[in-house]
Write a protein that holds these residues in place. Structure first.
Motif, PDB file in Angstrom:
ATOM      1  N   LEU A   4       0.857  -1.185   0.000  1.00 26.16           N
ATOM      2  CA  LEU A   4       0.000   0.000   0.000  1.00 26.16           C
ATOM      3  C   LEU A   4       0.892   1.233   0.000  1.00 26.16           C
ATOM      4  N   SER A   5       1.105   1.787  -1.197  1.00 27.03           N
ATOM      5  CA  SER A   5       2.059   2.877  -1.378  1.00 27.03           C
ATOM      6  C   SER A   5       1.457   4.216  -0.957  1.00 27.03           C
ATOM      7  N   PHE A   6       2.328   5.079  -0.386  1.00 28.99           N
ATOM      8  CA  PHE A   6       1.933   6.444  -0.059  1.00 28.99           C
ATOM      9  C   PHE A   6       2.360   7.433  -1.146  1.00 28.99           C
ATOM     10  N   ALA A   7       2.879   6.912  -2.265  1.00 30.95           N
ATOM     11  CA  ALA A   7       3.261   7.796  -3.377  1.00 30.95           C
ATOM     12  C   ALA A   7       2.012   8.479  -3.937  1.00 30.95           C
ATOM     13  N   ASP A   8       2.176   9.739  -4.318  1.00 29.06           N
ATOM     14  CA  ASP A   8       1.001  10.510  -4.732  1.00 29.06           C
ATOM     15  C   ASP A   8       0.526  10.180  -6.134  1.00 29.06           C
ATOM     16  N   THR A   9       1.346   9.524  -6.946  1.00 32.64           N
ATOM     17  CA  THR A   9       0.926   9.168  -8.306  1.00 32.64           C
ATOM     18  C   THR A   9       1.376   7.753  -8.625  1.00 32.64           C
ATOM     19  N   THR A  10       0.547   7.079  -9.390  1.00 32.96           N
ATOM     20  CA  THR A  10       0.860   5.732  -9.867  1.00 32.96           C
ATOM     21  C   THR A  10       0.442   5.635 -11.324  1.00 32.96           C
ATOM     22  N   PRO A  11       1.300   5.122 -12.202  1.00 35.04           N
ATOM     23  CA  PRO A  11       0.933   5.021 -13.623  1.00 35.04           C
ATOM     24  C   PRO A  11      -0.302   4.152 -13.819  1.00 35.04           C
ATOM     25  N   LYS A  12      -1.002   4.391 -14.915  1.00 27.25           N
ATOM     26  CA  LYS A  12      -2.200   3.612 -15.217  1.00 27.25           C
ATOM     27  C   LYS A  12      -1.884   2.149 -15.462  1.00 27.25           C
ATOM     28  N   TRP A  13      -0.686   1.886 -15.971  1.00 27.63           N
ATOM     29  CA  TRP A  13      -0.330   0.500 -16.299  1.00 27.63           C
ATOM     30  C   TRP A  13       0.200  -0.262 -15.089  1.00 27.63           C
ATOM     31  N   ALA A  14       0.340   0.390 -13.943  1.00 26.29           N
ATOM     32  CA  ALA A  14       0.936  -0.252 -12.764  1.00 26.29           C
ATOM     33  C   ALA A  14       0.174  -1.497 -12.311  1.00 26.29           C
ATOM     34  N   PRO A  15      -1.172  -1.489 -12.255  1.00 32.36           N
ATOM     35  CA  PRO A  15      -1.877  -2.696 -11.788  1.00 32.36           C
ATOM     36  C   PRO A  15      -1.611  -3.926 -12.645  1.00 32.36           C
ATOM     37  N   GLU A  16      -1.382  -3.730 -13.943  1.00 29.30           N
ATOM     38  CA  GLU A  16      -1.113  -4.876 -14.805  1.00 29.30           C
ATOM     39  C   GLU A  16       0.271  -5.460 -14.525  1.00 29.30           C
ATOM     40  N   ARG A  17       1.204  -4.609 -14.235  1.00 32.00           N
ATOM     41  CA  ARG A  17       2.574  -5.079 -13.975  1.00 32.00           C
ATOM     42  C   ARG A  17       2.742  -5.554 -12.540  1.00 32.00           C
ATOM     43  N   TRP A  18       2.126  -4.833 -11.617  1.00 35.12           N
ATOM     44  CA  TRP A  18       2.257  -5.172 -10.202  1.00 35.12           C
ATOM     45  C   TRP A  18       0.856  -5.339  -9.603  1.00 35.12           C
ATOM     46  N   PRO A  19       0.274  -6.497  -9.714  1.00 40.08           N
ATOM     47  CA  PRO A  19      -1.108  -6.696  -9.246  1.00 40.08           C
ATOM     48  C   PRO A  19      -1.271  -6.544  -7.729  1.00 40.08           C
ATOM     49  N   PHE A  20      -0.172  -6.644  -6.969  1.00 40.94           N
ATOM     50  CA  PHE A  20      -0.270  -6.520  -5.520  1.00 40.94           C
ATOM     51  C   PHE A  20       0.052  -5.100  -5.036  1.00 40.94           C
ATOM     52  N   LEU A  21       0.182  -4.161  -5.978  1.00 45.38           N
ATOM     53  CA  LEU A  21       0.471  -2.773  -5.614  1.00 45.38           C
ATOM     54  C   LEU A  21      -0.819  -1.957  -5.591  1.00 45.38           C
ATOM     55  N   LEU A  22      -1.036  -1.227  -4.501  1.00 42.58           N
ATOM     56  CA  LEU A  22      -2.181  -0.322  -4.387  1.00 42.58           C
ATOM     57  C   LEU A  22      -1.689   1.056  -3.975  1.00 42.58           C
ATOM     58  N   GLN A  23      -2.321   2.056  -4.539  1.00 43.86           N
ATOM     59  CA  GLN A  23      -2.008   3.438  -4.156  1.00 43.86           C
ATOM     60  C   GLN A  23      -2.950   3.834  -3.024  1.00 43.86           C
ATOM     61  N   PHE A  59       6.830  13.899 -13.576  1.00 43.10           N
ATOM     62  CA  PHE A  59       6.606  13.731 -15.011  1.00 43.10           C
ATOM     63  C   PHE A  59       5.216  13.191 -15.315  1.00 43.10           C
ATOM     64  N   ARG A  60       4.555  12.627 -14.311  1.00 41.93           N
ATOM     65  CA  ARG A  60       3.167  12.213 -14.498  1.00 41.93           C
ATOM     66  C   ARG A  60       2.199  13.301 -14.088  1.00 41.93           C
ATOM     67  N   VAL A  61       2.656  14.175 -13.195  1.00 45.18           N
ATOM     68  CA  VAL A  61       1.819  15.279 -12.743  1.00 45.18           C
ATOM     69  C   VAL A  61       1.797  16.403 -13.773  1.00 45.18           C
ATOM     70  N   LEU A  62       2.943  16.678 -14.388  1.00 40.81           N
ATOM     71  CA  LEU A  62       3.065  17.820 -15.292  1.00 40.81           C
ATOM     72  C   LEU A  62       2.118  17.748 -16.493  1.00 40.81           C
ATOM     73  N   PRO A  63       1.926  16.595 -17.136  1.00 37.29           N
ATOM     74  CA  PRO A  63       0.948  16.568 -18.238  1.00 37.29           C
ATOM     75  C   PRO A  63      -0.458  16.955 -17.794  1.00 37.29           C
ATOM     76  N   HIS A  64      -0.838  16.568 -16.583  1.00 39.47           N
ATOM     77  CA  HIS A  64      -2.165  16.944 -16.086  1.00 39.47           C
ATOM     78  C   HIS A  64      -2.237  18.453 -15.850  1.00 39.47           C
ATOM     79  N   LEU A  65      -1.161  19.024 -15.333  1.00 38.65           N
ATOM     80  CA  LEU A  65      -1.134  20.478 -15.145  1.00 38.65           C
ATOM     81  C   LEU A  65      -1.167  21.193 -16.487  1.00 38.65           C
ATOM     82  N   SER A  66      -0.419  20.693 -17.455  1.00 33.40           N
ATOM     83  CA  SER A  66      -0.401  21.305 -18.783  1.00 33.40           C
ATOM     84  C   SER A  66      -1.781  21.274 -19.427  1.00 33.40           C
TER      85      SER A  66
END
Length: 870
Positions: free
Chosen positions: A126-145, A181-188
């Protein structure tokens, strides 16, 4: 990263047997043998966030034991904000401590390595990171944000920028933070939706203070004064300390901080707060008025001050609440899953309750995002809560049921900006003399009257002249401020020239640059300074040659009809006056009609009046011959003028004729017109030629190499001024953008330049400059083509009245005389009839008298008496 498993195993082995680094060791939250499971946590214990998370997790497991009488063993490890360290600690927690789940770490760099280990062993992370890529669940099924992502708050930042009509922002972020780098596109994207853009991205290294000083100095020399800061707390403190030292926390500057900074303002020391006066921040919102939070708040302060006495402020924030909710979520899932990994993950994913930080619910292995943020303003010793921003609703002063929402932040009241509370920053500053605007000017313009760049064998002696340059200089004279600038030549296509603005090579572009939609990808344009439109230039031919009905052109149709009517009327009058004296005017009706028409035409072409017998006829003939002479002379003169003055017309009248004949056409090299001619007007691309000079245009049209040339209206006017003898505009005007000055997207100069340009236009200076340019290229040896007009009856009205009036008078006199003659005949006839009646009466009387005498003689004795004769 899964392929690096053996490497991580080796590193873990080396680490365990050489360091055995621990921070807090193992903790039994209950202190008894009723242990339900083991939980691990990886935090950065050197940071304020890590300290809050550590205390909150312990409190959550203690509260869980109090409620359910079930304890969990907690092992907390310090990552020291190092990804490798975090991976090694995760390996040790899983293999040595047999943890069923891991909470943390805080950054994505750490999380990505820990997720590899968790997925290999089937351990939920259970990560406390503020962003997780959309493809993360497919690569790491046991990772949750387990923390809400920061994407939504970028809309709040954009809403703040829009509220004050700023159009350009500079983003400052940490170089090693890959989540940026994942936050900046959303801000842009959010900024683009409100008409703004990111003008510059500044990546700050974590520790190099000399680089930070240089970066801030470079930003200070630029024009943009709106900065969005997305940094860690330690780097933020150094940033604002340096910014204040460089006097960048003063008037005209705007600083907007994101949640990782704003949520920790309460924990900053007095020195840092004093360096951040006037910043506006976006902060995650959580309810503080509930009983559960108040209880947590009181206990947290007490425990945090005990474990971390070095910290001045002991208030919990969103990071502590998120860690508490994550620990409670895992504890509840472990209580229901009975230590089975897949069941544990399933129970965590299906969690649905309201925690201290808000709604705890996972969608695509991510905690549901926060839709409400608090807007704060740093001032004094802490910060002031201005209000709230809600996704889809806007700004409001409160969140009650009757809250009024507005799209502008201005409804939140006065903001304390850097430099003073009563001054709203413009968000940009003017260039200084030492750093003037770099203005690109096209070298390859076909029309030197618009832009001419002459190089006198040295860069320092380059001259820039032309209509566009003159208009730009006049526009700058109308600005209420001084704007230093310097022209630079550019030898390339116009699209490439405009793109140089986006690439920060030029600050503006001045020249005969057409405003087209696709160039808005790289720049923004001021109001066009020329007429907009696209026209077709074609050669001309004479319109009067070989025209069968040209002889009718000198007079209008009304004139021809009136002339024929007056002519027939005069012929009729003469025929009536002369018919009694001329036997040839008598006869059958058909013969008399022919004679009438002949007389009408004879009056036009004959001046011999000797055969006329009546003075009235002669009078009518004289007046009409005078009028006819004037009409014939005028007709001859007008017809001669039409035949001698050249009357020209286009060889092609419309685009459809060109396409149907598969004709070759031309346009300027480097122009946007090629795409327009193919895509919009549907010309065959193989039938389009490019030309590099106007002389080549003229020659190609004259030699019929091309049937038509397509030019923008301002260039077409200049072309016709130079070649006015053999070319003309044909067909409609197609709407395209005119010429304009280009600036960076969101540049605050656009509105000022547009306003100044309109002043130049409205004062007449723009028209005067255009007239001077056209006059310099005017074709003086050929007068403008003016078609000789047809003459109407208005030109001969008096003559027609004179002729018609004379004929009418003659006709009336003739009728009057005719009436008198008939009256005399009538009187003589009546006298003759009276005389005849009188004669017959006398004759009858005489007969009766003779008869009576004879009768008396027969009755007397003396029948015959010669003395008694009657």
């Amino acid at each position: 990263m899964g392929k690096l498993g053996p490497l991580w195993s080796f590193l873990v082995f080396v680490f365990i047997f050489t360091q055995k680094a621990r921070v807090n060791g193992s903790t039994n939250s209950a202190g008894n043998d009723n242990v339900m499971g083991v939980i691990g946590a990886i935090v950065d214990n050197s940071s304020r966030i890590g300290k809050e998370e550590s205390v909150a997790i312990k409190m959550a497991l203690e509260d869980f034991y109090v409620k359910f009488n079930q304890s969990l063993v907690l092992h907390i490890r310090d990552s020291q904000r190092q990804p490798i360290q975090a991976a090694l600690e995760a390996k040790d927690l899983i293999n040595t401590q047999q943890v069923q789940a891991i909470l943390g770490p805080q950054t994505w760099e750490e999380t990505s390595l820990v997720a590899d280990i968790g997925s290999e062993t089937g351990t939920p992370i259970l990560s406390f990171a503020d962003t997780t890529p959309k493809w993360a669940p497919e690569r790491w099924p046991f990772l949750l944000q387990a923390s809400p992502n920061e994407f939504k708050q970028m809309k709040a930042v954009a809403a703040i920028v829009e509220s004050w009509e700023w159009r350009r922002v500079t983003v400052i972020y940490e170089d090693r933070d890959s989540s940026a780098f994942r936050v900046l596109p959303h801000l842009s994207n959010a900024l683009r939706e409100v008409g703004a853009e990111i003008s510059q991205l500044v990546a700050l290294p974590p520790f190099a203070s000399s680089s930070l000083s240089k970066d801030l100095e470079r930003l200070k020399e630029g024009q943009c004064r709106v900065f969005v800061v997305h940094l860690s707390l330690s780097l933020t403190e150094r940033l604002f300390e340096m910014a204040k030292r460089k006097k960048m926390m003063e008037k005209d500057y705007v600083w907007i901080t994101t949640d990782p900074i704003t949520s920790l303002v309460h924990a900053m020391n007095a020195s840092t707060i004093s360096n951040m006066q006037g910043i506006v921040g976006v902060k995650s919102y959580f309810r503080e008025n509930g009983g559960c939070f108040q209880n947590f708040h009181h206990r947290f302060r007490k425990r945090f001050s005990s474990e971390h006495p070095e910290e001045d402020n002991h208030e919990p924030d969103i990071f502590a609440l998120t860690a508490y909710d994550a620990a409670w979520t895992v504890a509840m899932a472990m209580r229901e899953s009975k230590k089975v990994s897949h069941l544990l993950l399933e129970k965590v994913v299906h969690s649905d309750f309201h925690g201290l930080g808000g709604k705890v619910e996972f969608i695509d292995n991510k905690l549901v995002p926060v839709n409400i943020f608090q807007i704060v303003n740093v001032m004094g010793k802490s910060y002031r809560e201005l209000g709230f921003w809600s996704d889809g609703q806007g700004f409001s002063e409160n969140l009650n049921e009757n809250a009024a929402y507005n799209s502008s932040m201005r409804v939140l009241g006065q903001v304390f900006w850097p430099g003073g509370p009563w001054y709203t920053p413009s968000g940009w500053t003017l260039p200084i003399r030492s750093n003037p605007l770099r203005i690109g000017v096209p070298v390859g313009s076909l029309f030197k009257e618009y832009v001419s760049v002459k190089n006198d064998q040295s860069e320092s002696n380059i001259s820039f002249t032309g209509f566009a340059i003159d208009v730009f200089k006049e526009t700058l004279e109308q600005l209420p401020f001084y704007l230093p600038y310097k022209f630079f030549p550019f030898n390339g296509t116009y699209n490439d020239l405009v793109e140089q603005i986006h690439l920060k090579i030029f600050d503006a572009v001045v020249g005969d640059v057409t405003i087209v939609a696709r160039r808005y990808q790289h720049a923004e344009f001021a109001h066009p300074y020329t007429e907009s439109g696209l026209v077709m230039i074609v050669p001309v031919i004479s319109k009067t040659s070989n025209r069968a009905w040209l002889f009718m052109k000198p007079f209008t149709m009304a004139m021809w009809i009136l002339t024929a009517v007056i002519n027939l009327y005069n012929g009729f009058v003469i025929w009536l006056l002369e018919r009694n004296n001329c036997p040839e005017l008598k006869g059958s009706v058909l013969n008399q009609m022919g004679m009438l028409i002949w007389l009408a035409l004879n009056t036009l072409f004959s001046i011999n009046g000797g055969r006329l017998h009546s003075n009235l006829s002669r009078m009518t003939m004289v007046v009409w011959l005078f009028v006819a002479l004037i009409i014939m002379q005028t007709y001859t003169a007008n017809l001669t003028s039409m035949l001698t003055v050249q009357n020209l017309g286009p060889t092609v009248t419309d685009v459809e004729a060109l396409k149907s004949s598969n004709a070759i056409i031309g346009h300027c090299t480097g122009s946007f017109l090629s795409k327009y001619l193919v895509d919009v007007l549907h010309f065959n691309a193989n039938n389009i030629k490019n030309f590099t000079s106007i002389e080549a245009f003229a020659q190609a049209l004259e030699t019929q190499e091309i049937a038509a040339a397509f030019l923008e209206v301002p260039l077409a006017n200049l072309f016709l001024a130079k070649y006015c003898k053999g070319f003309t505009i044909a067909g409609p005007t197609y709407k395209v953008g005119g010429f304009g000055f280009a600036f960076p997207k969101g540049s605050p100069l656009v509105s000022s330049i547009t306003e100044a340009l309109l002043k130049v236009s409205e004062s007449g200076q723009l028209r005067e400059l255009e007239n001077i340019m056209i006059a310099a290229a005017k074709c003086e040896d050929v007068e403008p083509d003016k078609e000789t007009p047809s003459l109407s009856p208005n030109s001969f009205l008096v003559l027609f009245i004179l002729s018609g009036g004379t004929s009418t008078v003659a006709l009336l006199v003739y009728i009057f005389c005719l009436d008198k003659s008939m009256l005399r005949r009538k009187i003589m006839w009546r006298l003759m009839k009276a005389a005849m009646r009188h004669w017959r009466c006398q004759k009858q009387r005489f007969s009766r008298k003779v008869s009576n005498v004879a009768e008396s003689a027969c009755n007397s004795p003396n029948t015959f008496d010669p003395q008694n004769r009657v």
